[in-house]
Each structure stands twice: as C-alpha cells, then as structure tokens.
Design a protein around this motif. Structure first.
Motif, short mmCIF file in Angstrom:
data_model
loop_
_atom_site.label_atom_id
_atom_site.label_comp_id
_atom_site.label_asym_id
_atom_site.label_seq_id
_atom_site.Cartn_x
_atom_site.Cartn_y
_atom_site.Cartn_z
N CYS A 32 0.82 -1.22 0.00
CA CYS A 32 0.00 0.00 0.00
C CYS A 32 0.86 1.26 0.00
O CYS A 32 1.82 1.39 0.75
CB CYS A 32 -0.93 0.00 1.22
SG CYS A 32 -2.07 1.42 1.21
N GLY A 34 -1.05 4.27 -0.07
CA GLY A 34 -2.23 5.13 -0.02
C GLY A 34 -2.00 6.46 0.67
O GLY A 34 -2.81 7.38 0.53
N CYS A 35 -0.95 6.57 1.44
CA CYS A 35 -0.55 7.86 2.00
C CYS A 35 0.96 7.83 2.17
O CYS A 35 1.61 6.82 1.89
CB CYS A 35 -1.25 8.15 3.33
SG CYS A 35 -0.65 7.17 4.73
N VAL A 101 -4.52 2.93 11.56
CA VAL A 101 -3.49 3.30 10.59
C VAL A 101 -2.43 2.21 10.61
O VAL A 101 -1.98 1.80 11.67
CB VAL A 101 -2.89 4.69 10.94
CG1 VAL A 101 -1.69 5.00 10.06
CG2 VAL A 101 -3.96 5.77 10.80
N HIS A 103 0.67 1.96 9.14
CA HIS A 103 2.12 2.23 9.13
C HIS A 103 2.47 3.11 10.33
O HIS A 103 1.66 3.94 10.77
CB HIS A 103 2.55 2.95 7.84
CG HIS A 103 2.88 2.03 6.70
ND1 HIS A 103 2.01 1.81 5.66
CD2 HIS A 103 3.96 1.25 6.46
CE1 HIS A 103 2.56 0.95 4.79
NE2 HIS A 103 3.75 0.59 5.27
N CYS A 126 -6.25 5.44 5.32
CA CYS A 126 -6.10 4.04 5.73
C CYS A 126 -7.43 3.37 6.05
O CYS A 126 -7.49 2.14 6.17
CB CYS A 126 -5.17 3.98 6.95
SG CYS A 126 -4.17 2.49 6.99
N TRP A 129 -8.81 -0.06 4.60
CA TRP A 129 -8.31 -1.35 5.12
C TRP A 129 -9.14 -1.81 6.31
O TRP A 129 -9.45 -3.00 6.45
CB TRP A 129 -6.84 -1.23 5.53
CG TRP A 129 -5.89 -1.12 4.39
CD1 TRP A 129 -5.04 -0.08 4.14
CD2 TRP A 129 -5.67 -2.07 3.33
NE1 TRP A 129 -4.32 -0.32 2.98
CE2 TRP A 129 -4.68 -1.53 2.48
CE3 TRP A 129 -6.21 -3.31 3.03
CZ2 TRP A 129 -4.23 -2.21 1.33
CZ3 TRP A 129 -5.78 -3.99 1.90
CH2 TRP A 129 -4.79 -3.44 1.06
S1 SF4 Z 1 -0.85 4.12 6.54
FE1 SF4 Z 1 -2.47 2.95 5.54
S2 SF4 Z 1 -3.04 4.15 3.70
FE2 SF4 Z 1 -1.04 4.90 4.45
S3 SF4 Z 1 0.43 3.72 3.20
FE3 SF4 Z 1 0.13 2.65 5.16
S4 SF4 Z 1 -1.44 1.10 4.77
FE4 SF4 Z 1 -1.52 2.60 3.08
#
Ligand code: SF4
Length: 234
Positions: A32, A34-35, A101, A103, A126, A129
């Motif tokens: 991912c 996504g951010c 979240v 990460h 996030c 997910w």
């Molecule tokens: S915090 Fe969530 S949305 Fe952001 S990169 Fe990681 S998994 Fe993806």
C-alpha cells in the motif's frame, strides 16, 4: 524531522476486490502507498489474531517494535492490553487486533524514532483497510482503543474521555454505518447483513503506560473491558 503531511490518494485502489480473506488483504496491504507513511516506516503492520473472534480491538497505529516485527500489539502496550483483557475476563487467545493506521508514523530525533499521532489525512487514507477487515470479521464487541481509532470508526466528534466504557450499537454508531453493515458469508462472495454487535471505547493501553498513576489508569482500562466481557456473557 517530521514529514510534511501531503494529500493522500487513499488505500482503496490497493485493495483487491477479489480478496476473500484477511490473509489476502494482509498480502495486498504490504504494497500500500495510499498515504505517505509507507515511505519512512519499515513495513505495513496489518491486523492479526482470531478471525472468528467475538472481540475485535482497534488501536491507533503500530509502534516502533511493531514496525520492526511487522505485527501489531507486540510491544509493551500490547502486553498490557492482553493482561488487561485477561483480568477483565476476555480470553486474549481469542481476539483480533488491528489498528486504524497500518504504518508507523514517527519523528526522528537523533537515532530515536518518536511516535507521532497520525493526522486526519492518514486516518482517512487508511480507513478502507479497516472497512475491508470488518467485512471479513464477525465481532460481537468492537473495542476502540483511544482517540485515533475512535475518529476512524465513529467520526471526529466522538470523545473517548466522555463516552468510555459505554456500550453503543454497532455498526449503527459508526460514522458511516453503511460501510460496516454487509459481510461475506462464504468465500464465493455471498454477502449478508452483519450481525448486530456492540462497540465500546476506552483508553489506549499506551495511555496507561504514560499515566502518572499507572495503577489507577490500568484499573480504569480493566473496568471498561469488564463491561465488554459482561456483554459477551449476557
Ligand atoms: S498508513 Fe495505511 S493508507 Fe497509508 S500507506 Fe500505510 S497502509 Fe496505506
């Protein structure tokens, strides 16, 4: 230096529509972007535990140790949470643990990585997910740990300090209940209405570790979890 918060495309495009299982979601989440949080963290830390658990815990984000190991709730706060669950009468061997979240967000000070609370943009990015995990879980009780998880599930106006320990209807109390009302009932993608469940918010176990009086804070966490345990037994 802390990273500057940038707009985020969100996790939705990284979620394979054909993913039936938590394992498939976990594998996809590893890639991912996504951010921006994936850039500095070591790896995605997806939820884990008993996928048929009656109790699902949702925390904020992985910590330093979780980031290194790739597993949620393996650090001191996770150990404390398992003990608190056990003391409250919830079997810690049959729970599912995840974070709002996935990460680790941190600030580098010298060689130390200091936890930073995720911003709204990270929580929003996030959230798909979390929605995808819930579509594959069947909790009777959702336990929200701390303000970030509460914002992700219940919206920005929910105050853990005011409503902790209170049983709320789930998914009716969600900010967008429609995101949580349908769950697949088999691996062919057949869906049904999610069973009625309840949600309870309490403090994050890391808040117990930071408290001036840890004993009082711990007792408060256990008292809240006992409300959940009694609801399960009812
Ligand atoms: S915090 Fe969530 S949305 Fe952001 S990169 Fe990681 S998994 Fe993806």
């Amino acid at each position: 230096m802390a990273e500057q918060t940038e707009p985020a495309p969100g996790a939705q495009e990284f979620i394979p529509p054909q993913a039936d299982t938590i394992d498939e979601l976990r594998a996809a989440a590893a890639g991912c972007q996504g951010c921006q949080l994936y850039r500095n963290a070591s790896q995605t830390v997806f939820g884990r535990g008993d996928e048929s658990a009656r109790v699902v815990f949702v925390g904020e984000q992985p910590g330093d140790l979780e980031d290194q190991k790739g597993l949620p709730f393996v650090g001191p706060a996770g150990r404390l949470l398992r003990k608190a669950a056990d003391d409250a009468g919830i079997d810690p061997g049959h729970i599912y643990l995840t974070n709002a979240v996935k990460h680790f967000r941190f600030e580098l000070r010298g060689k130390r990585r200091i936890h930073q609370t995720p911003d709204r943009v990270h929580i929003t990015a996030c959230r798909p997910w979390l929605v995808a995990e819930f579509a594959r879980l069947h909790p009777q009780i959702v336990v929200v740990l701390g303000a970030t998880a509460a914002k992700a599930l219940l919206g920005p106006t929910f105050r853990v300090t005011k409503q902790r320990g209170e049983l709320l209807p789930w998914p009716a109390s969600a900010q967008h209940p429609e995101d949580f009302t349908r769950v697949p009932v088999d691996n062919a993608g057949k869906v049904a209405d999610a069973p009625e469940a309840r949600l309870l918010a309490t403090i994050h176990p890391s808040a117990v570790l930071r408290a001036d009086n840890q004993d009082v804070a711990y007792d408060g966490l256990v008292a809240d979890l006992k409300v959940a345990a009694r609801a399960l037994a009812a």
